[in-house]
Write an enzyme that holds these catalytic residues in place. Structure first.
Site, mmCIF file in Angstrom:
data_model
loop_
_atom_site.group_PDB
_atom_site.id
_atom_site.type_symbol
_atom_site.label_atom_id
_atom_site.label_comp_id
_atom_site.label_asym_id
_atom_site.label_seq_id
_atom_site.Cartn_x
_atom_site.Cartn_y
_atom_site.Cartn_z
ATOM 1 N N TYR A 1 47.248 36.700 43.334
ATOM 2 C CA TYR A 1 46.105 36.811 44.257
ATOM 3 C C TYR A 1 46.228 35.854 45.451
ATOM 4 C CZ TYR A 1 43.761 39.296 40.387
ATOM 5 O OH TYR A 1 43.429 40.153 39.366
ATOM 6 N N HIS B 284 50.138 39.116 33.152
ATOM 7 C CA HIS B 284 49.360 40.014 34.020
ATOM 8 C C HIS B 284 49.586 41.501 33.718
ATOM 9 C CE1 HIS B 284 47.342 39.950 38.236
ATOM 10 N NE2 HIS B 284 46.969 41.019 37.574
HETATM 11 N N1 NAP Z 1 44.258 42.230 35.426
HETATM 12 C C1 NAP Z 1 44.421 43.086 36.409
HETATM 13 O O1 NAP Z 1 45.469 43.748 36.539
HETATM 14 C C2 NAP Z 1 43.301 43.296 37.380
HETATM 15 C C3 NAP Z 1 43.287 44.418 38.217
HETATM 16 C C4 NAP Z 1 42.196 44.593 39.070
HETATM 17 C C5 NAP Z 1 41.182 43.649 39.096
HETATM 18 N N2 NAP Z 1 41.234 42.529 38.310
HETATM 19 C C6 NAP Z 1 40.168 41.491 38.330
HETATM 20 O O2 NAP Z 1 38.904 42.134 38.246
HETATM 21 C C7 NAP Z 1 38.109 41.769 39.379
HETATM 22 C C8 NAP Z 1 37.160 42.871 39.765
HETATM 23 O O3 NAP Z 1 37.829 44.090 40.002
HETATM 24 P P1 NAP Z 1 37.958 44.744 41.462
HETATM 25 O O4 NAP Z 1 37.959 43.667 42.466
HETATM 26 O O5 NAP Z 1 39.119 45.669 41.395
HETATM 27 O O6 NAP Z 1 36.688 45.700 41.588
HETATM 28 P P2 NAP Z 1 35.106 45.674 41.283
HETATM 29 O O7 NAP Z 1 34.643 44.334 40.887
HETATM 30 O O8 NAP Z 1 34.844 46.832 40.376
HETATM 31 O O9 NAP Z 1 34.521 46.081 42.697
HETATM 32 C C9 NAP Z 1 34.593 45.265 43.831
HETATM 33 C C10 NAP Z 1 34.034 46.052 45.003
HETATM 34 O O10 NAP Z 1 32.662 46.395 44.727
HETATM 35 C C11 NAP Z 1 31.828 45.869 45.752
HETATM 36 N N3 NAP Z 1 30.602 45.372 45.107
HETATM 37 C C12 NAP Z 1 30.446 44.191 44.468
HETATM 38 N N4 NAP Z 1 29.199 44.069 43.988
HETATM 39 C C13 NAP Z 1 28.551 45.218 44.324
HETATM 40 C C14 NAP Z 1 27.237 45.680 44.110
HETATM 41 N N5 NAP Z 1 26.342 44.946 43.427
HETATM 42 N N6 NAP Z 1 26.901 46.907 44.600
HETATM 43 C C15 NAP Z 1 27.818 47.653 45.274
HETATM 44 N N7 NAP Z 1 29.093 47.257 45.502
HETATM 45 C C16 NAP Z 1 29.449 46.044 45.036
HETATM 46 C C17 NAP Z 1 32.605 44.760 46.405
HETATM 47 O O11 NAP Z 1 32.169 44.629 47.755
HETATM 48 P P3 NAP Z 1 32.143 43.207 48.549
HETATM 49 O O12 NAP Z 1 33.418 42.508 48.182
HETATM 50 O O13 NAP Z 1 32.078 43.637 49.989
HETATM 51 O O14 NAP Z 1 30.929 42.437 48.142
HETATM 52 C C18 NAP Z 1 34.031 45.293 46.306
HETATM 53 O O15 NAP Z 1 34.298 46.221 47.326
HETATM 54 C C19 NAP Z 1 39.190 41.463 40.444
HETATM 55 O O16 NAP Z 1 38.639 40.777 41.537
HETATM 56 C C20 NAP Z 1 40.158 40.684 39.623
HETATM 57 O O17 NAP Z 1 39.682 39.359 39.402
HETATM 58 C C21 NAP Z 1 42.273 42.357 37.437
#
Ligand code: NAP
Length: 276
Positions: free
Chosen positions: A47, A105
């Site tokens: 990240y 990961h």
């Molecule tokens: N282990 C892995 O391979 C892996 C893969 C993917 C993700 N992850 C982890 O999981 C975390 C979360 O997953 P993600 O970032 O893919 O997606 P997510 O948390 O499902 O969605 C993030 C998106 O949703 C928006 N959002 C946040 N809160 C909201 C709400 N209350 N209402 C409407 N939209 C909202 C955010 O907008 P804004 O940012 O504009 O607020 C952003 O565009 C990552 O940041 C990472 O730490 C791990």
């Protein structure tokens, strides 16, 4: 319940995801998250924000043992003599002596699994990771790690949201004393558009994201790590501890899973479990 207890660690069920948060935006968002009450932060070597997160945590005034901090070893650092050095570098960037949870990961094919797990275990034995686990592991690999190699894994972090079933992984984890962390728990924002979630959200005066997160953390042994850059999203996503979904609502959301619900499926992904 706002936390999961595992091997003397207390894991807040709602954490802060930081993928795609960089530089000043990452600093601002992580500061806001701590102010809003998040005490579980998820990052990863890939990240490129461990240094920002380390700086925010260092200056937050919050005691280190009040934070549950996760990082993940990137694929290139698995084996090849780079593993331990990459952990040293992560801890240096994070300005801490240990992480609470250290994950592999993604599955890596060209380094023996035993070696990957032994490297992970060596970090834990050196007290540089309280808990160890994996991410994006299907059941066959979880089983190989636990059964074939006798390694105690605490966690598997997988994509999990209302549109994707993770029943096989959850069943295996629960039967083996592991917890599951739901990544992309808001289906990367897509939960906002679903009529069933909209209807339940209206009932509680909440938004669809809050309903999806509540649905996840109300399940046994599940934590969720929504990412948000916007201040209102950051605050909303942790404001889910003043209501509870009924069994009927839990089942209705469980019924939204579909075969094409997976969002994160890179070339290097393993053979996923068939959704039950
Ligand atoms: N282990 C892995 O391979 C892996 C893969 C993917 C993700 N992850 C982890 O999981 C975390 C979360 O997953 P993600 O970032 O893919 O997606 P997510 O948390 O499902 O969605 C993030 C998106 O949703 C928006 N959002 C946040 N809160 C909201 C709400 N209350 N209402 C409407 N939209 C909202 C955010 O907008 P804004 O940012 O504009 O607020 C952003 O565009 C990552 O940041 C990472 O730490 C791990």
């Amino acid at each position: 319940m706002d936390h999961i207890t595992i091997a003397n660690s207390r894991v807040p069920v709602l954490g802060f995801g930081t993928w795609k948060l960089f530089g000043p935006e990452c600093i601002k968002a992580t500061e806001l998250a701590l102010i809003a009450g998040y005490r579980h932060i998820d990052t990863a070597q890939i990240y490129e924000n461990e240094a920002e997160i380390g700086m925010v945590l260092r200056h937050s005034g919050i005691a280190r043992d009040e934070i549950f901090l996760t990082t993940k070893i990137w694929m290139d650092n698995v084996g090849r003599g780079k593993f331990q050095r990459s952990v040293d570098e992560s801890l240096k960037r994070l300005q801490t002596d240990y992480v609470d949870l250290l994950l592999l990961h993604w599955p890596v094919d060209d380094v023996p699994l035993r070696q990957q797990l032994e490297d992970l275990q060596a970090v834990q034995q050196a007290c540089r990771a309280r808990l160890i686990g994996v991410s994006n592991y299907p059941v066959a690999l979880m089983r190989a790690a636990c059964k074939d190699y006798g390694i105690t894994l605490a966690n598997n972090q997988v994509e999990y949201h209302p549109f994707l079933s993770q029943k096989p992984v959850l069943d295996y984890a629960r039967a083996h004393g592991m917890f599951v962390t739901a990544y992309s728990p808001l289906a990367r924002g897509k939960v906002a558009d679903h009529p069933v979630l909209q209807q339940i959200a209206r009932r509680y005066g909440k938004n669809e994201g809050q309903i999806a997160l509540r649905w996840l953390i109300q399940q046994e042994g599940v934590a969720a790590i929504p990412k948000a850059a916007r201040a209102d999203h950051i605050r909303d996503n942790i404001d889910i501890f003043d209501f509870a979904l009924t069994a009927e609502e839990m089942n209705a959301i469980m019924g939204l899973a579909r075969p094409d619900g997976r969002l994160i499926n890179p070339d290097w992904a393993p053979q996923w479990d068939k959704a039950a």
